[in-house]
Design a protein around this motif. Structure first.
Motif, mmCIF file in Angstrom:
data_model
loop_
_atom_site.group_PDB
_atom_site.id
_atom_site.type_symbol
_atom_site.label_atom_id
_atom_site.label_comp_id
_atom_site.label_asym_id
_atom_site.label_seq_id
_atom_site.Cartn_x
_atom_site.Cartn_y
_atom_site.Cartn_z
ATOM 1 N N SER A 14 96.403 6.829 -24.251
ATOM 2 C CA SER A 14 97.839 6.789 -23.963
ATOM 3 C C SER A 14 98.639 6.052 -25.039
ATOM 4 C CB SER A 14 98.092 6.157 -22.590
ATOM 5 O OG SER A 14 97.561 4.837 -22.541
ATOM 6 N N GLY A 15 98.115 4.953 -25.541
ATOM 7 C CA GLY A 15 98.838 4.177 -26.525
ATOM 8 C C GLY A 15 98.923 4.815 -27.896
ATOM 9 N N ASP A 18 101.503 9.449 -28.881
ATOM 10 C CA ASP A 18 102.673 9.879 -29.649
ATOM 11 C C ASP A 18 102.333 10.032 -31.130
ATOM 12 O OD1 ASP A 18 104.078 9.917 -27.336
ATOM 13 O OD2 ASP A 18 105.469 8.307 -27.855
ATOM 14 N N THR A 52 103.562 11.154 -22.188
ATOM 15 C CA THR A 52 104.446 10.049 -22.564
ATOM 16 C C THR A 52 105.914 10.465 -22.611
ATOM 17 O OG1 THR A 52 104.111 10.532 -24.915
ATOM 18 C CG2 THR A 52 102.618 8.918 -23.893
ATOM 19 N N GLU A 74 98.643 4.974 -17.182
ATOM 20 C CA GLU A 74 98.882 4.468 -18.530
ATOM 21 C C GLU A 74 99.851 5.363 -19.303
ATOM 22 O OE1 GLU A 74 95.225 2.719 -16.956
ATOM 23 O OE2 GLU A 74 95.942 4.778 -17.091
ATOM 24 N N ALA A 77 103.262 4.620 -17.982
ATOM 25 C CA ALA A 77 103.725 3.324 -18.488
ATOM 26 C C ALA A 77 104.293 3.465 -19.899
ATOM 27 C CB ALA A 77 102.580 2.318 -18.472
ATOM 28 N N GLU A 78 103.634 4.287 -20.726
ATOM 29 C CA GLU A 78 104.133 4.518 -22.084
ATOM 30 C C GLU A 78 105.467 5.263 -22.050
ATOM 31 O OE1 GLU A 78 102.950 3.480 -25.056
ATOM 32 O OE2 GLU A 78 101.450 2.327 -23.941
ATOM 33 N N LYS A 80 107.741 5.200 -19.743
ATOM 34 C CA LYS A 80 108.805 4.334 -19.234
ATOM 35 C C LYS A 80 109.324 3.355 -20.276
ATOM 36 C CE LYS A 80 107.696 4.354 -14.290
ATOM 37 N NZ LYS A 80 107.226 3.543 -13.131
ATOM 38 N N LYS A 81 108.544 3.137 -21.326
ATOM 39 C CA LYS A 81 108.981 2.218 -22.381
ATOM 40 C C LYS A 81 110.122 2.788 -23.217
ATOM 41 C CE LYS A 81 104.401 0.100 -23.023
ATOM 42 N NZ LYS A 81 103.274 -0.065 -23.995
ATOM 43 N N LYS A 82 110.273 4.103 -23.184
ATOM 44 C CA LYS A 82 111.274 4.764 -24.018
ATOM 45 C C LYS A 82 112.641 4.775 -23.315
ATOM 46 C CE LYS A 82 107.713 7.875 -25.805
ATOM 47 N NZ LYS A 82 107.226 9.278 -25.881
ATOM 48 N N HIS A 84 115.726 6.287 -21.663
ATOM 49 C CA HIS A 84 115.853 7.613 -21.072
ATOM 50 C C HIS A 84 117.037 7.688 -20.112
ATOM 51 C CE1 HIS A 84 112.998 5.374 -18.448
ATOM 52 N NE2 HIS A 84 113.658 5.963 -17.464
ATOM 53 N N TYR A 90 110.244 8.708 -13.635
ATOM 54 C CA TYR A 90 108.813 8.885 -13.873
ATOM 55 C C TYR A 90 107.997 8.384 -12.689
ATOM 56 C CZ TYR A 90 109.683 9.729 -18.866
ATOM 57 O OH TYR A 90 110.100 10.253 -20.067
#
Length: 213
Positions: A14-15, A18, A52, A74, A77-78, A80-82, A84, A90
């Motif tokens: 997941s990390g 991208d 993601t 996971e 979670a990634e 949601k960091k962006k 939006h 999500y």
């Protein structure tokens, strides 16, 4: 066991996802632009296997609301960091066992996931259930290609633990979706010979029941 192995793989990656998908950025932009032509601001949309949020974030401004889901906490979670849109929510959900009521959504989106699901017919059965009458399924999916470039790319991905369960060509993919209770309204090849993609849109066919595959 297949499903658990799949979840472990995507959670582990997941990390890095991208960065791994960076080479497909132009293709994903083209997919999102194509989707926007079929979506509108009156639509409530469900996205399955959103990862993601590479597609979610791009189409959120074109719809009334979008519930973007993935079975990997996971990955969510990634996403949601962006930054939006407030129209985008999500959540962690199993595409083969959705909590939503029947005929809830105007469109269901699932991008590049059906071929890597052990039982994609279950996901399409759920998509069909939660779609409103004559609702739209948008399911762009990588399909099987030919040539040494395609084979080398596939082998490199397999070395990471990536698994493709279904090696459809465009015609076989359209047939599969039809057997699951949909009628294709648009089908076109995108991508490249190394990573061919079948962009497919279909309508929920209320006169057609999904076949047991």
């Amino acid at each position: 066991m297949k499903e658990q192995g799949n979840k472990t793989f995507w959670s582990r990656w997941s990390g890095f996802y991208d960065r791994f998908m960076y080479s497909n950025a132009r293709l994903y932009d083209a997919i999102a632009a194509k989707m926007k032509g079929s979506l509108n601001r009156q639509m409530n949309v469900l996205e399955l296997a959103c990862g993601t949020g590479l597609i979610s974030g791009q189409i959120a401004g074109s719809v009334k609301s979008i519930e973007a889901t993935d079975f990997s906490p996971e990955m969510i979670a990634e996403a949601k960091k962006k930054p939006h849109s407030a129209r985008l929510h999500y959540s962690v959900q199993d595409a083969t066992n959705l909590p939503y009521g029947s005929e809830t959504f105007d469109a269901v989106v699932i991008t590049n996931a059906l071929h890597i699901m052990p039982e994609p017919e279950k996901a399409l059965s759920e998509a069909r259930r939660v779609l409103k009458e004559n609702g739209i399924l948008i399911a762009p999916t990588f399909v099987h290609g030919e040539g040494i470039g395609f084979r080398l790319r596939t082998r490199m991905m397999e070395l990471t633990g990536f698994r493709t369960y279904h090696k459809w060509d465009a015609r076989d993919f359209e047939k599969f979706v039809s057997q699951c209770g949909f009628t294709a309204t648009e089908e076109r090849l995108m991508g490249s010979s190394i990573a061919p993609l079948c962009y497919l849109e279909a309508r929920k066919d209320t006169n057609k029941q999904g076949e047991k595959l």
